[in-house]
Scaffold this motif. Structure first.
Motif, PDB file in Angstrom:
ATOM      1  N   GLN A   1     -29.892  -8.344  31.783  1.00 29.23           N
ATOM      2  CA  GLN A   1     -30.299  -6.959  31.848  1.00 29.23           C
ATOM      3  C   GLN A   1     -29.580  -6.208  32.949  1.00 29.23           C
ATOM      4  OE1 GLN A   1     -34.722  -7.720  31.737  1.00 29.23           O
ATOM      5  NE2 GLN A   1     -34.602  -5.848  30.565  1.00 29.23           N
TER       6      GLN A   1
ATOM      7  N   LEU B   1     -32.343   4.618  24.909  1.00 27.60           N
ATOM      8  CA  LEU B   1     -32.871   3.672  25.890  1.00 27.60           C
ATOM      9  C   LEU B   1     -32.723   4.197  27.312  1.00 27.60           C
ATOM     10  CD1 LEU B   1     -31.598   0.338  24.308  1.00 27.60           C
ATOM     11  CD2 LEU B   1     -33.951   1.200  24.352  1.00 27.60           C
ATOM     12  N   ASP B   2     -31.629   4.900  27.582  1.00 30.95           N
ATOM     13  CA  ASP B   2     -31.459   5.483  28.915  1.00 30.95           C
ATOM     14  C   ASP B   2     -32.568   6.489  29.214  1.00 30.95           C
ATOM     15  OD1 ASP B   2     -29.234   3.963  29.363  1.00 30.95           O
ATOM     16  OD2 ASP B   2     -27.788   5.601  29.135  1.00 30.95           O
TER      17      ASP B   2
ATOM     18  N   LYS C   1     -28.010   3.658  23.242  1.00 30.16           N
ATOM     19  CA  LYS C   1     -27.905   3.790  24.695  1.00 30.16           C
ATOM     20  C   LYS C   1     -28.531   5.097  25.168  1.00 30.16           C
ATOM     21  CE  LYS C   1     -24.721   3.216  28.581  1.00 30.16           C
ATOM     22  NZ  LYS C   1     -25.603   3.991  29.450  1.00 30.16           N
TER      23      LYS C   1
ATOM     24  N   TYR D   1     -29.032  -3.574  27.772  1.00 28.30           N
ATOM     25  CA  TYR D   1     -30.454  -3.869  27.931  1.00 28.30           C
ATOM     26  C   TYR D   1     -30.783  -5.241  27.352  1.00 28.30           C
ATOM     27  CZ  TYR D   1     -31.173   1.024  29.187  1.00 28.30           C
ATOM     28  OH  TYR D   1     -31.126   2.243  29.816  1.00 28.30           O
TER      29      TYR D   1
ATOM     30  N   TYR E   1     -34.136  -7.709  25.672  1.00 25.10           N
ATOM     31  CA  TYR E   1     -35.304  -7.491  24.826  1.00 25.10           C
ATOM     32  C   TYR E   1     -35.965  -8.821  24.491  1.00 25.10           C
ATOM     33  CZ  TYR E   1     -32.168  -9.077  21.132  1.00 25.10           C
ATOM     34  OH  TYR E   1     -31.290  -9.823  20.392  1.00 25.10           O
TER      35      TYR E   1
ATOM     36  N   TYR F   1     -30.651  -3.123  33.285  1.00 26.58           N
ATOM     37  CA  TYR F   1     -31.731  -2.209  33.603  1.00 26.58           C
ATOM     38  C   TYR F   1     -33.033  -2.988  33.648  1.00 26.58           C
ATOM     39  CZ  TYR F   1     -28.181   1.140  32.134  1.00 26.58           C
ATOM     40  OH  TYR F   1     -27.023   1.853  31.999  1.00 26.58           O
TER      41      TYR F   1
ATOM     42  N   ASN G   1     -35.635   4.453  29.981  1.00 26.83           N
ATOM     43  CA  ASN G   1     -35.450   3.642  31.179  1.00 26.83           C
ATOM     44  C   ASN G   1     -35.918   4.349  32.446  1.00 26.83           C
ATOM     45  OD1 ASN G   1     -34.262   1.214  32.541  1.00 26.83           O
ATOM     46  ND2 ASN G   1     -32.937   2.768  33.454  1.00 26.83           N
TER      47      ASN G   1
END
Length: 405
Positions: free
Chosen positions: A19, A247-248, A244, A50, A52, A21, A251
């Motif tokens: 990861q 997810l960003d 991305k 990322y 998972y 993040y 995050n």
């Protein structure tokens, strides 16, 4: 006495990549129609930097529990191109209370797929009102139509999705598909509190005034809904970029850091290590260290020793109920945080089925042309006073396995 056997494939898998993040993600596959399509999402999440944990609801035969979901910052729920019996609706077209409770607890939820609305609501247009799950949680005011089905006779479908300015999440535009047009994309309107993110395009398309991606917040919960097939964006770089950006966004609200599990101890409830009742159950449990671990959920599995048994996603071990189910099994718990920490314990199972030589009957119906004719034999056995079980291959779609026989 008669019992009906139904078998659900149970498979829970876990995969974590390195990861970049701290966002903890639980990826749910609810696409039993084309289960391999979720691999596109796995790769996109990994390529976006990322990690998972993966739960296969389609294979497990059930929705993940609230206990499993609540340890994760973000639940990504993928239905893909499946639109029947989805566990998003608990498999029986009712609200999934675990999802609602997860969001009410401040969880973040990203729903993706073509036909999750069609699975429960087959008629359009349909208005959602206060009190409806889609209205209150997902910010959908109206399920207006589907591309290809409702946008004109012999329509080709929607060609692209165009980003809405200043939506706060995505800038990538337009979203093109692996095909010239995508069918069965839902056209929605948003509630007053929700934010339209992508509209159906290009300009001039029948449903240009409707949206296929909507963002909503309920309390501290954050919900993103995509009604298109995210595994069929036109190419790999664009797929990665789309994931991305999404997810960003999530995050920034995720955990500051993940405290990983360092030790697991597996045991039966009240330290029991036996099942002595035919088809009996034993609730398994774990002790987790450190006590402040970020993700205390575990993924359960069972390995046959000299016996057979099954275990569900909540750790309930069930004996086989056949003579071959007597003996020992090993129950294993794997930390769901990707730390690789595991532990297992041996459970002894006895008093299953009947002893060899005693009389026991399994009535197998394999007649798909006269699906109810076996009931004549059923009635006869009952009238004669026999104890028997029924296995219906017409329902299960497969022959009884060795444990059943």
């Amino acid at each position: 006495m008669k019992r009906f056997f139904t078998f659900i494939a149970l498979a829970v898998f876990m995969l974590m990549s390195a990861q970049a993040y701290s966002l903890s993600i639980l990826l749910i596959n609810d696409n039993g129609y084309a289960p391999d399509r979720v691999d596109v999402l796995k790769q996109a999440i990994t390529d976006a930097g990322y990690g998972y944990t993966f739960y296969d609801a389609a294979s497990e035969g059930s929705s993940p529990s609230l206990t499993l979901m609540q340890d994760f910052d973000l639940v990504m729920w993928y239905t893909g191109n499946d639109g029947a019996g989805l566990y998003f609706w608990n498999g029986d077209n009712i609200d999934n209370e675990a999802i609602k409770q997860y969001i009410d607890g401040g969880g973040m939820f990203w729903l993706q797929g073509l036909d999750f609305l069609y699975d429960r609501y087959s008629i359009t247009p349909l208005d959602f009102v206060e009190g409806d799950m889609m209205h209150d949680y997902f910010g959908v005011a109206q399920y207006y139509a589907q591309s290809h089905v409702d946008d004109g006779l012999y329509s080709d479908g929607v060609a692209e999705l165009d980003v809405m300015p200043d939506n706060g999440i995505f800038t990538m535009s337009p979203i093109k598909f692996a095909y010239p047009y995508m069918n069965f994309v839902d056209a929605l309107t948003a509630t007053e509190t929700a934010v339209p993110v992508y509209r159906m395009g290009p300009e001039g398309y029948d449903f240009y005034d409707y949206y296929s991606v909507i963002y909503n917040e309920k309390g501290n919960g954050k919900i993103l809904t995509c009604t298109f097939e995210t595994a069929r964006i036109d190419n790999t770089p664009n797929t990665t970029e789309f994931f991305k950006e999404g997810l960003d966004y999530f995050n920034q609200f995720g955990s500051d850091s993940i405290i990983y599990v360092t030790d697991i101890t597996v045991h039966g409830e009240n330290d029991a290590n036996t099942i002595t009742v035919n088809e009996g159950t034993l609730q398994m449990a774990t002790d987790i260290l450190p006590e402040d671990a970020s993700i205390k959920a575990v993924l359960w599995s069972v390995t046959s020793g000299t016996a057979y048994a099954t275990i569900n996603g909540n750790g309930l071990l069930t004996a086989a109920g056949s003579y071959l189910g007597n003996g020992t099994v090993w129950v294993k718990a794997t930390a769901a945080d990707g730390s690789g920490v595991v532990d297992s314990t041996e459970i002894t199972i006895s008093n299953q089925g009947v002893e060899p030589g005693l009389y026991n009957i399994l009535l197998v119906n394999d007649n798909a042309n006269g699906v109810d004719r076996y009931l004549v034999i059923d009635t006869t056995l009952s009238n004669l006073g026999y104890t028997y079980d029924i296995y219906n291959t017409v329902v299960t779609g497969k022959a009884p396995d060795i444990i059943t026989l």
